[in-house]
Design a protein around this motif. Structure first.
Motif, PDB file in Angstrom:
ATOM      1  N   LEU A  16     -14.800  -9.756  53.481  1.00 16.48           N
ATOM      2  CA  LEU A  16     -14.264 -10.785  54.460  1.00 16.48           C
ATOM      3  C   LEU A  16     -13.087 -11.105  53.860  1.00 16.48           C
ATOM      4  N   MET A  17     -13.333 -11.664  52.521  1.00 12.33           N
ATOM      5  CA  MET A  17     -12.138 -12.132  51.933  1.00 12.33           C
ATOM      6  C   MET A  17     -11.114 -10.985  51.294  1.00 12.33           C
ATOM      7  N   SER A  18     -11.403  -9.789  50.998  1.00 14.38           N
ATOM      8  CA  SER A  18     -10.906  -8.921  50.633  1.00 14.38           C
ATOM      9  C   SER A  18     -10.025  -8.270  51.703  1.00 14.38           C
ATOM     10  N   PHE A  19     -10.299  -8.284  53.008  1.00 13.51           N
ATOM     11  CA  PHE A  19      -9.590  -7.817  54.062  1.00 13.51           C
ATOM     12  C   PHE A  19      -8.729  -8.891  54.791  1.00 13.51           C
ATOM     13  N   ILE A  23      -1.715  -0.966  46.908  1.00 12.82           N
ATOM     14  CA  ILE A  23      -1.842  -2.519  46.503  1.00 12.82           C
ATOM     15  C   ILE A  23      -3.130  -3.218  47.268  1.00 12.82           C
ATOM     16  N   PHE A  24      -3.617  -2.500  48.533  1.00  9.91           N
ATOM     17  CA  PHE A  24      -4.635  -3.055  49.084  1.00  9.91           C
ATOM     18  C   PHE A  24      -5.881  -2.900  48.184  1.00  9.91           C
ATOM     19  N   LEU A  25      -5.811  -1.826  47.475  1.00  8.03           N
ATOM     20  CA  LEU A  25      -6.947  -1.638  46.449  1.00  8.03           C
ATOM     21  C   LEU A  25      -6.776  -2.459  45.444  1.00  8.03           C
ATOM     22  N   LEU A  26      -5.646  -2.795  44.671  1.00 11.87           N
ATOM     23  CA  LEU A  26      -5.609  -3.596  43.665  1.00 11.87           C
ATOM     24  C   LEU A  26      -6.255  -5.168  44.068  1.00 11.87           C
TER      25      LEU A  26
END
Length: 163
Positions: free
Chosen positions: A78-81, A109-112
């Motif tokens: 949830l935090m990472s999305f 960037i999303f992966l990092l």
């Protein structure tokens, strides 16, 4: 001491994420060629991501507590999305573009950002019950890389555009 390391990791991840999310507009505009937008496929990929990461962390990482593992994985995801979404939303507010009007959502960037946010949350909360902290660490990293790649592929398959 553990709290200081975790806080330092989170603040570093936040600083890196804020530095890497700037968008440059040089007379380009993104045009979607399909009716689907990344926001349309995001709920399905997020659900699949949670299922895959839970199975990986619980079975491969051997955390031993299924409910705790599920709750931690759900909260970390949830935090990472949410963070990349908010960063894109506020970054695009200056240009007047919507979050889904600037191109694909999932990328390097999303992966990092995902690894920087999910790794400390998942690792530090599940490490005490894991059989091997090193195994848990690598499981979380690999699971996030695999699920992020899956999200990117699904997004590009269902949402076609150019800019």
């Amino acid at each position: 001491m553990k709290t200081g390391k975790a806080m330092g990791t989170m603040l570093t991840a936040l600083a890196v994420a804020m530095c890497l999310t700037g968008a440059a507009w040089a007379n380009t505009s993104w045009v979607w060629l399909t009716d689907a937008r990344p926001g349309d496929v995001l709920p399905f990929t997020a659900a699949a991501t949670i299922a895959i990461e839970f199975c990986a962390v619980y079975f491969v990482g051997r955390t031993g507590r299924p409910w705790k593992t599920l709750i931690v994985v759900v909260l970390a995801n949830l935090m990472s999305f949410i963070w990349p979404y908010l960063l894109m939303k506020f970054g695009n507010a200056q240009t007047g573009h919507g979050v889904w009007d600037t191109g694909y959502f999932v990328g390097i960037i999303f992966l990092l950002i995902t690894v920087a946010i999910e790794l400390p949350i998942t690792y530090y909360n599940l490490k005490p019950g894991a059989q091997s902290s090193k195994r848990l660490l690598w499981t979380v990293i690999v699971a996030n890389a695999v699920t992020t790649a899956m999200c990117a592929v699904v997004e590009r398959l269902y949402c076609s555009g150019s800019g």
